[in-house]
Design a protein around this motif. Structure first.
Motif, short mmCIF file in Angstrom:
data_model
loop_
_atom_site.label_atom_id
_atom_site.label_comp_id
_atom_site.label_asym_id
_atom_site.label_seq_id
_atom_site.Cartn_x
_atom_site.Cartn_y
_atom_site.Cartn_z
N GLY A 41 41.15 49.24 17.51
CA GLY A 41 41.94 49.94 18.50
C GLY A 41 43.34 50.25 17.99
N THR A 42 44.21 50.62 18.90
CA THR A 42 45.58 50.98 18.57
C THR A 42 46.53 49.98 19.20
N LEU A 43 47.46 49.50 18.41
CA LEU A 43 48.47 48.58 18.90
C LEU A 43 49.76 49.36 19.09
N HIS A 44 50.24 49.43 20.30
CA HIS A 44 51.50 50.09 20.60
C HIS A 44 52.60 49.04 20.63
N LEU A 45 53.62 49.24 19.79
CA LEU A 45 54.69 48.26 19.67
C LEU A 45 55.75 48.40 20.74
N GLY A 46 55.73 49.47 21.52
CA GLY A 46 56.70 49.65 22.58
C GLY A 46 58.10 49.90 22.07
N LEU A 47 58.22 50.65 20.99
CA LEU A 47 59.52 50.92 20.38
C LEU A 47 60.04 52.29 20.78
N ASP A 48 61.34 52.46 20.63
CA ASP A 48 61.97 53.75 20.83
C ASP A 48 61.43 54.73 19.79
N ASP A 49 61.38 56.01 20.13
CA ASP A 49 60.87 57.02 19.19
C ASP A 49 61.72 57.13 17.93
N ALA A 50 62.98 56.69 17.98
CA ALA A 50 63.85 56.75 16.80
C ALA A 50 63.52 55.67 15.77
N CYS A 51 62.77 54.66 16.16
CA CYS A 51 62.43 53.56 15.26
C CYS A 51 61.33 53.98 14.29
N ILE A 53 58.78 52.30 11.00
CA ILE A 53 58.31 51.11 10.30
C ILE A 53 58.76 51.23 8.85
N ALA A 54 59.60 50.28 8.41
CA ALA A 54 60.16 50.31 7.06
C ALA A 54 59.29 49.53 6.07
N GLY A 55 58.50 48.59 6.58
CA GLY A 55 57.64 47.82 5.69
C GLY A 55 56.75 46.86 6.47
N VAL A 56 55.62 46.55 5.87
CA VAL A 56 54.67 45.61 6.49
C VAL A 56 54.24 44.62 5.41
N THR A 57 54.26 43.34 5.77
CA THR A 57 53.81 42.29 4.86
C THR A 57 52.81 41.42 5.59
N GLY A 58 51.75 41.04 4.91
CA GLY A 58 50.75 40.18 5.51
C GLY A 58 51.01 38.72 5.19
N THR A 59 50.80 37.85 6.16
CA THR A 59 50.81 36.41 5.95
C THR A 59 49.39 35.93 6.15
N ASP A 60 49.20 34.64 6.39
CA ASP A 60 47.84 34.11 6.55
C ASP A 60 47.05 34.86 7.61
N ASP A 61 47.59 34.93 8.82
CA ASP A 61 46.87 35.59 9.92
C ASP A 61 47.80 36.45 10.77
N ARG A 62 48.94 36.81 10.22
CA ARG A 62 49.92 37.62 10.95
C ARG A 62 50.41 38.76 10.06
N LEU A 63 50.99 39.77 10.69
CA LEU A 63 51.66 40.85 9.98
C LEU A 63 53.14 40.77 10.31
N VAL A 64 53.99 40.91 9.32
CA VAL A 64 55.42 40.97 9.52
C VAL A 64 55.81 42.43 9.35
N VAL A 65 56.32 43.04 10.45
CA VAL A 65 56.64 44.46 10.46
C VAL A 65 58.16 44.60 10.52
N ARG A 66 58.75 45.23 9.49
CA ARG A 66 60.19 45.45 9.43
C ARG A 66 60.48 46.86 9.93
N LEU A 67 61.38 46.95 10.90
CA LEU A 67 61.71 48.22 11.52
C LEU A 67 63.03 48.75 10.96
N ASP A 68 63.17 50.08 11.02
CA ASP A 68 64.39 50.73 10.57
C ASP A 68 64.74 51.82 11.58
N GLY A 69 66.03 52.09 11.73
CA GLY A 69 66.49 53.11 12.65
C GLY A 69 67.78 52.67 13.33
N PRO A 70 68.19 53.41 14.35
CA PRO A 70 69.45 53.09 15.02
C PRO A 70 69.40 51.72 15.70
#
Length: 102
Positions: A41-51, A53-70
């Motif tokens: 499916g699709t995961l909506h992060l609920g972010l402003d349209d100006a945001c 995704i600057a990078g994504v890193t995987g851990t054991d069972d999680r994703l670390v999502v780094r955001l960029d923007g105002p």
């Protein structure tokens, strides 16, 4: 001498059969890993349209999502996402915590 020769031939046959089993298991496991995947499916992060995704890193069972923007749009955060559950499980925001929170 004949008994020793028969023993050596028998052991060689067992080695070849064992190697065949190992190769067959490796091929079966690799074909399972590249098989069809379930649609998560699709995961909506609920972010402003100006945001963005600057990078994504995987851990054991999680994703670390780094955001960029105002920063005023809340884009400077780092999100911790559980892809199995399909939800954001944590946020790391820059700056000081709001007054009254711990």
């Amino acid at each position: 001498m004949k008994a020793l020769k028969a023993l050596v031939i028998g052991m060689a046959v067992l080695i070849v059969l064992g190697l065949g089993v190992v190769v067959a298991k490796i091929i079966a496991d690799s074909s399972d890993a590249t098989g069809p995947r379930a649609d998560l499916g699709t995961l909506h992060l609920g972010l402003d349209d100006a945001c963005r995704i600057a990078g994504v890193t995987g851990t054991d069972d999680r994703l670390v999502v780094r955001l960029d923007g105002p920063a005023d749009a809340g884009c400077g955060e780092v999100l911790l996402v559980d892809p199995g559950a399909g939800k954001v499980v944590g946020r790391i925001a820059p700056g000081q915590a709001p007054k009254g929170s711990s």
